[in-house]
Scaffold this motif. Structure first.
Motif, mmCIF file in Angstrom:
data_model
loop_
_atom_site.group_PDB
_atom_site.id
_atom_site.type_symbol
_atom_site.label_atom_id
_atom_site.label_comp_id
_atom_site.label_asym_id
_atom_site.label_seq_id
_atom_site.Cartn_x
_atom_site.Cartn_y
_atom_site.Cartn_z
ATOM 1 N N GLY A 270 0.812 -1.216 0.000
ATOM 2 C CA GLY A 270 0.000 0.000 0.000
ATOM 3 C C GLY A 270 0.839 1.256 0.000
ATOM 4 O O GLY A 270 0.528 2.236 -0.694
ATOM 5 N N VAL A 271 1.924 1.248 0.783
ATOM 6 C CA VAL A 271 2.821 2.413 0.808
ATOM 7 C C VAL A 271 3.455 2.623 -0.562
ATOM 8 O O VAL A 271 3.578 3.753 -1.047
ATOM 9 C CB VAL A 271 3.897 2.235 1.899
ATOM 10 C CG1 VAL A 271 4.992 3.283 1.749
ATOM 11 C CG2 VAL A 271 3.258 2.318 3.267
ATOM 12 N N GLU A 272 3.866 1.512 -1.204
ATOM 13 C CA GLU A 272 4.449 1.636 -2.546
ATOM 14 C C GLU A 272 3.439 2.260 -3.515
ATOM 15 O O GLU A 272 3.756 3.185 -4.268
ATOM 16 C CB GLU A 272 4.885 0.265 -3.057
ATOM 17 C CG GLU A 272 5.508 0.337 -4.441
ATOM 18 C CD GLU A 272 5.864 -1.031 -4.993
ATOM 19 O OE1 GLU A 272 6.459 -1.085 -6.097
ATOM 20 O OE2 GLU A 272 5.542 -2.039 -4.342
ATOM 21 N N GLY A 273 2.208 1.754 -3.504
ATOM 22 C CA GLY A 273 1.185 2.320 -4.377
ATOM 23 C C GLY A 273 0.881 3.763 -4.054
ATOM 24 O O GLY A 273 0.715 4.600 -4.956
ATOM 25 N N LEU A 274 0.816 4.087 -2.749
ATOM 26 C CA LEU A 274 0.528 5.464 -2.351
ATOM 27 C C LEU A 274 1.627 6.412 -2.785
ATOM 28 O O LEU A 274 1.352 7.525 -3.265
ATOM 29 C CB LEU A 274 0.328 5.530 -0.836
ATOM 30 C CG LEU A 274 0.052 6.918 -0.249
ATOM 31 C CD1 LEU A 274 -1.239 7.486 -0.835
ATOM 32 C CD2 LEU A 274 -0.032 6.850 1.269
ATOM 33 N N VAL A 275 2.892 5.967 -2.617
ATOM 34 C CA VAL A 275 4.009 6.827 -3.009
ATOM 35 C C VAL A 275 3.967 7.106 -4.506
ATOM 36 O O VAL A 275 4.094 8.258 -4.955
ATOM 37 C CB VAL A 275 5.348 6.190 -2.605
ATOM 38 C CG1 VAL A 275 6.506 6.937 -3.234
ATOM 39 C CG2 VAL A 275 5.481 6.176 -1.094
ATOM 40 N N LEU A 276 3.772 6.055 -5.297
ATOM 41 C CA LEU A 276 3.731 6.249 -6.747
ATOM 42 C C LEU A 276 2.549 7.141 -7.150
ATOM 43 O O LEU A 276 2.689 8.072 -7.953
ATOM 44 C CB LEU A 276 3.642 4.898 -7.450
ATOM 45 C CG LEU A 276 4.851 3.972 -7.276
ATOM 46 C CD1 LEU A 276 4.587 2.634 -7.945
ATOM 47 C CD2 LEU A 276 6.106 4.609 -7.838
ATOM 48 N N GLY A 277 1.376 6.833 -6.594
ATOM 49 C CA GLY A 277 0.205 7.638 -6.925
ATOM 50 C C GLY A 277 0.321 9.062 -6.437
ATOM 51 O O GLY A 277 -0.056 10.008 -7.152
ATOM 52 N N ALA A 278 0.852 9.245 -5.230
ATOM 53 C CA ALA A 278 0.979 10.594 -4.675
ATOM 54 C C ALA A 278 1.984 11.422 -5.449
ATOM 55 O O ALA A 278 1.770 12.621 -5.679
ATOM 56 C CB ALA A 278 1.382 10.501 -3.201
ATOM 57 N N VAL A 279 3.111 10.793 -5.863
ATOM 58 C CA VAL A 279 4.104 11.539 -6.649
ATOM 59 C C VAL A 279 3.480 12.004 -7.963
ATOM 60 O O VAL A 279 3.609 13.170 -8.358
ATOM 61 C CB VAL A 279 5.345 10.659 -6.898
ATOM 62 C CG1 VAL A 279 6.256 11.314 -7.943
ATOM 63 C CG2 VAL A 279 6.110 10.440 -5.606
#
Length: 894
Positions: free
Chosen positions: A372-381
């Motif tokens: 989830g953190v990986e997805g959030l980081v990519l999406g947030a960036v």
């Protein structure tokens, strides 16, 4: 497995798929940019349409203005500025205004004006007829530049035997009044004549200063032509310090306080609030000290016509936002699914890592958190980059601009762990069509729940009152329609493919056998492709129906405003000119309007003024065929015997409340009423038969307006040109097409069209992207299949037939369902939008759906689908058979 080792494993996993991670970031950035930019663009369009609406009125009626009889009281402090009290009071009124009204109203101005009088030269010499007002303005020295002579000096009226007041005039006024420098003139005020001496000529420092809007004759004298000889009207300025010395003329004075409306500060988002605040401000009296106003102390009551324009502009702005928002729901849903699909592509690269971590004892919570953190980081960036670019290049509108970026940032956080953990836990091979009974049961329950919720949403929206505006339920309607459409298409795909497979079973071509079998036993349901296809078709139809409805509504509104195919007017139209109008080429019928005089009338002892108009009912009916809002023509209109029957304006009908009205001794009864008539003025009017008009107005009532019915095939503009030439000087023509062009030029109309076209373009690109990602996800299995077929002798490089079998069935089945969804949305959504003001009419525009729209949509969709398949096949073909054969089965089937 420890958290530290799990984190290290996750970091190594991130580094293994940089290309897929970059796809997620780029896709999130693009969608976030569009989602953050659209609210700002819509806000700009709303502001433009509100400001355009304001500019349709003269500037002088927009500024809040209040006038009191008497002169402003001067400051009584010895040696103080005599205007200090008046200016401080006006500034206090401005300071107490609510926000945002205070921000859009400029600093108040105060002036005292002595009533206009004829300026007679002394000694007498010939001079043009004139009326001159004497004004005192404390800010005059900042607004004018003396070009000849000097500024006026104050005169002590109380001590001088024959006081002479210095005044200045604009150069244009001096020339119009033939008033040279140094000449004295007498203004015949009733209490005491005033002798004035012209001591200076000036020009405006800034002719665009709002102060000149309130006092235009201070720069440019006007001419009143009524009564034969022109009377020149001008304003002369005396020294403002004389405010305390004009008591002898205070009975002739009035004080005006005004605040300039700074229309460049008016925004579309605040228009409705500003209109309400202006109405509230106008409804309350403000304390202001004057002298010479009478026994009772008056208060300032400000008047402005801006609220009406602000409300009209706000309604049009709301229509922009509503139509654009409704059109954006579908593309936004596809965009979210596309991002989720990119997240699933990333998740497929993490399955091996997840299984290894699970084998070493990693908890599901830890793995879900890391993914989830990986997805959030990519999406947030990606969302942050897109939102920042939108803010820099387009603008930012606050919360509205953050909605889509937030959704974009959160979607990968949910999609990546859900897809990865689900795929890692799966053991059955799905490429063979394996689906156990619990799986089928779960799918049936999920689809049933989706259809039930969607149907309930549509039912609630269909039963809501018309004109309620946007609500969460209404915004959910497109998603509900698309959800039902997706379920229908996904349920149709397996039986259709089974039938096709049975039909081609006897064929000799290997692809005719492999294609439908592989498509029927596909790895996953093509939800993204089906949704994108549905939304593409439905958005095209919704956009087409919306534009057609608005265009049709504008045409109807324009024709209603004209009253017929053409309306011509002139100061006076005689019988010969009327006969010539009837005989004009291209004219099928003509209906003259007789009278138009405003006459005193009374009903039940109450007197009022009513405009009397006469028509021939048969002629008027002939020219008003199919005209929206045509004047109702009761059978008794023009009938002989008994009281005169008439059609009244709604305002007059409400006033009479069923009673008759007497005009010049003739009793008139209201047989019907209408809100407005194209040939009648606003307010109180009566339309009677031609013979009855002669009874009231005299035997030969004047004709100044004629409604014309233009023959089929004739151009109204050419007929209008011929008619105005025939009627001569002062003739005017009102052509519906010209009215429609003015309405269509409104920024609101252009913004709606642009938003609908943009929504269609975006969803088309998303369709291509969804097809490409669907094929890209299936590329390993497809490469394996092609490698095996090549070993059996199938020609290499012929991926297109297999690709077509994978995506063509959902694309083709989505077409009829998308057409049905496209025609379902307009009746559900458009009645919620206030299209009446949007198209310039008084009634909701009827929904219009041209017959050619379906064929254009179907043809365009098939072309787009073909291009999408070809482009996606080219992208998918990059996954070669050699690479595919090197993958283990578990990775292939994730």
């Amino acid at each position: 497995m420890s958290g530290r080792r799990g984190l290290g494993l996750a970091v190594r996993a991130v580094a293994t798929s940089p290309v897929v991670s970059l796809i997620v970031v780029v896709l999130a950035a693009v969608i976030a940019f569009v989602g953050a930019a659209v609210p700002s663009l819509l806000d700009d369009a709303r502001t433009a349409t509100v400001q355009r609406e304001l500019h349709t009125l003269p500037r002088a009626v927009l500024d809040p203005v209040a006038t009191l009889q008497g002169a402003a009281s001067p400051d009584s402090t010895t040696g103080a500025d005599p205007w200090a009290l008046a200016e401080d009071t006006a500034a206090g009124i401005h300071r107490d205004l609510p926000s945002p009204l205070r921000r859009v109203l400029g600093a108040p101005g105060v002036s005292v004006v002595l009533d206009g009088q004829t300026a007679v030269p002394t000694p007498r010499v010939p001079a043009p007829s004139n009326r001159v007002e004497v004004a005192l303005d404390p800010d005059l020295d900042q607004r004018i530049r003396i070009v000849k002579g000097r500024m006026p000096r104050p005169t002590d009226v109380s001590t001088a035997a024959h006081p002479v007041v210095d005044v200045v005039l604009s150069q244009e006024a001096s020339a119009a009044l033939a008033w040279p420098l140094g000449q004295k003139r007498v203004l015949g005020f009733s209490d005491l004549p005033m002798t004035v001496r012209l001591v200076g000529l000036y020009e405006a420092v800034d002719p665009g200063d709002p102060a000149w809007v309130q006092r235009p004759t201070g720069l440019h004298p006007s001419a009143d032509q009524s009564g034969g000889e022109a009377v020149h009207l001008a304003t002369a300025y005396a020294a403002s310090d004389m405010l305390g010395a004009i008591d002898v003329w205070v009975g002739e004075a009035s004080t005006t306080v005004w605040m300039p409306l700074l229309d460049d500060r008016v925004t579309g988002a605040q228009a409705a609030e500003l209109a309400a605040q202006l109405r509230g401000f106008s409804a309350s009296q403000q304390q202001f000290s004057v002298r010479g106003a009478g026994f009772y102390e008056q208060g300032l009551t400000f008047r402005s016509s801006a609220p009406t324009s602000l409300e009209a502009g706000a309604a049009r702005g709301d229509a922009i936002a509503a139509v654009a928002t409704l059109a954006a729901v579908g593309p936004l849903a596809v965009a979210v699914v596309a991002i989720a699909m990119a997240g699933r592509m990333l998740a497929s690269r993490r399955v091996g890592t997840v299984r290894a971590a699970r084998a070493r004892g990693a908890s599901l919570r830890l793995l879900a958190a890391l993914l989830g953190v990986e997805g959030l980081v990519l999406g947030a960036v990606g969302a942050a980059v897109g939102a920042a670019l939108a803010a820099i290049l387009v603008g930012w509108t606050g919360v509205a601009s953050t909605v889509v970026p937030v959704i974009v940032a959160v979607t990968p956080m949910i999609a990546v762990p859900a897809a990865a953990l689900n795929a890692a836990a799966r053991t059955a091979r799905r490429d063979l069509g394996v689906a156990d009974r619990p799986t089928r049961r779960r799918r049936l329950i999920v689809e049933g729940a989706v259809v039930a919720i969607a149907a309930a949403t549509i039912l609630v929206a269909a039963n809501r009152p018309v004109g309620m505006g946007l609500t969460p339920v209404l915004l959910a309607v497109p998603a509900a329609v698309f959800a039902i459409g997706c379920v229908v298409v996904l349920r149709l795909i397996p039986p259709v493919l089974t039938g096709v497979e049975a039909l081609v079973a006897r064929g000799r071509g290997v692809m005719a056998l492999v294609g439908p079998a592989r498509a029927r036993r596909g790895r996953t349901l093509p939800i993204a492709t089906v949704l994108a296809a549905l939304v593409c078709v439905a958005t095209a139809l919704f956009a087409g129906v919306s534009i057609a409805t608005i265009t049709s509504g504008i045409a109807q509104s324009a024709r209603a405003q004209a009253g017929a195919d053409l309306r011509v007017s002139a100061p006076a139209i005689d019988a010969d000119q009327l006969a010539a109008l009837r005989a004009l080429k291209g004219v099928d019928a003509a209906a003259p309007v007789y009278g138009g005089a405003a006459l005193p009338a009374h009903s039940e002892g109450t007197w009022t003024t009513v405009t009397i108009l006469g028509v021939d009912p048969a002629e008027l009916a002939a020219v008003q065929q199919d005209v929206a809002g045509a004047l109702p023509l009761p059978k008794t209109l023009g009938a002989s015997g008994g009281p005169v029957q008439a059609v009244a304006s709604d305002a007059l009908a409400r006033m009479l409340d069923g009673d008759a009205i007497v005009v010049r001794g003739v009793e008139v009864e209201v047989a019907a009423h209408a809100e407005s008539a194209a040939f009648a003025p606003a307010g109180l009017w009566l339309v009677v038969g031609r013979a009855d008009a002669a009874r009231i107005l005299g035997p030969a009532p004047n004709v100044d307006t004629v409604l014309l019915d233009v023959a089929d095939g004739a151009e109204a503009q050419r007929v209008a040109a011929s008619a105005t030439r025939l009627l001569g000087k002062g003739a005017e023509a009102v052509v519906p097409s010209e009215i429609a062009a003015q309405i269509a030029a409104d920024p609101a109309m252009q913004a709606v069209q642009a938003s609908l076209v943009a929504a269609l373009a975006i969803v088309t690109l998303l369709l291509v992207l969804a097809v490409a990602m669907t094929l890209l996800r299936g590329a390993p299995a497809r490469g394996r299949m092609l490698g095996l077929l090549a070993a059996m002798g199938y020609p290499r490089g012929r991926e297109l037939p297999l690709v077509a079998w994978e995506v063509a069935p959902p694309l083709l089945l989505a077409l009829p369902v998308g057409v049905a969804a496209g025609f379902t949305l307009p009746p559900l959504l458009l009645p919620a939008v206030d299209l009446a003001r949007f198209v310039g009419g008084g009634a909701q525009a009827p929904i219009a759906a041209p017959s050619w729209l379906v064929w254009l949509t179907v043809g365009g969709y098939l072309l787009i689908a073909a291009v999408a398949v070809v482009v996606a096949a080219a992208v998918a073909a990059r996954m070669t058979a050699m690479i595919a054969l090197r993958r283990i089965d578990e990775e292939i089937e994730t």
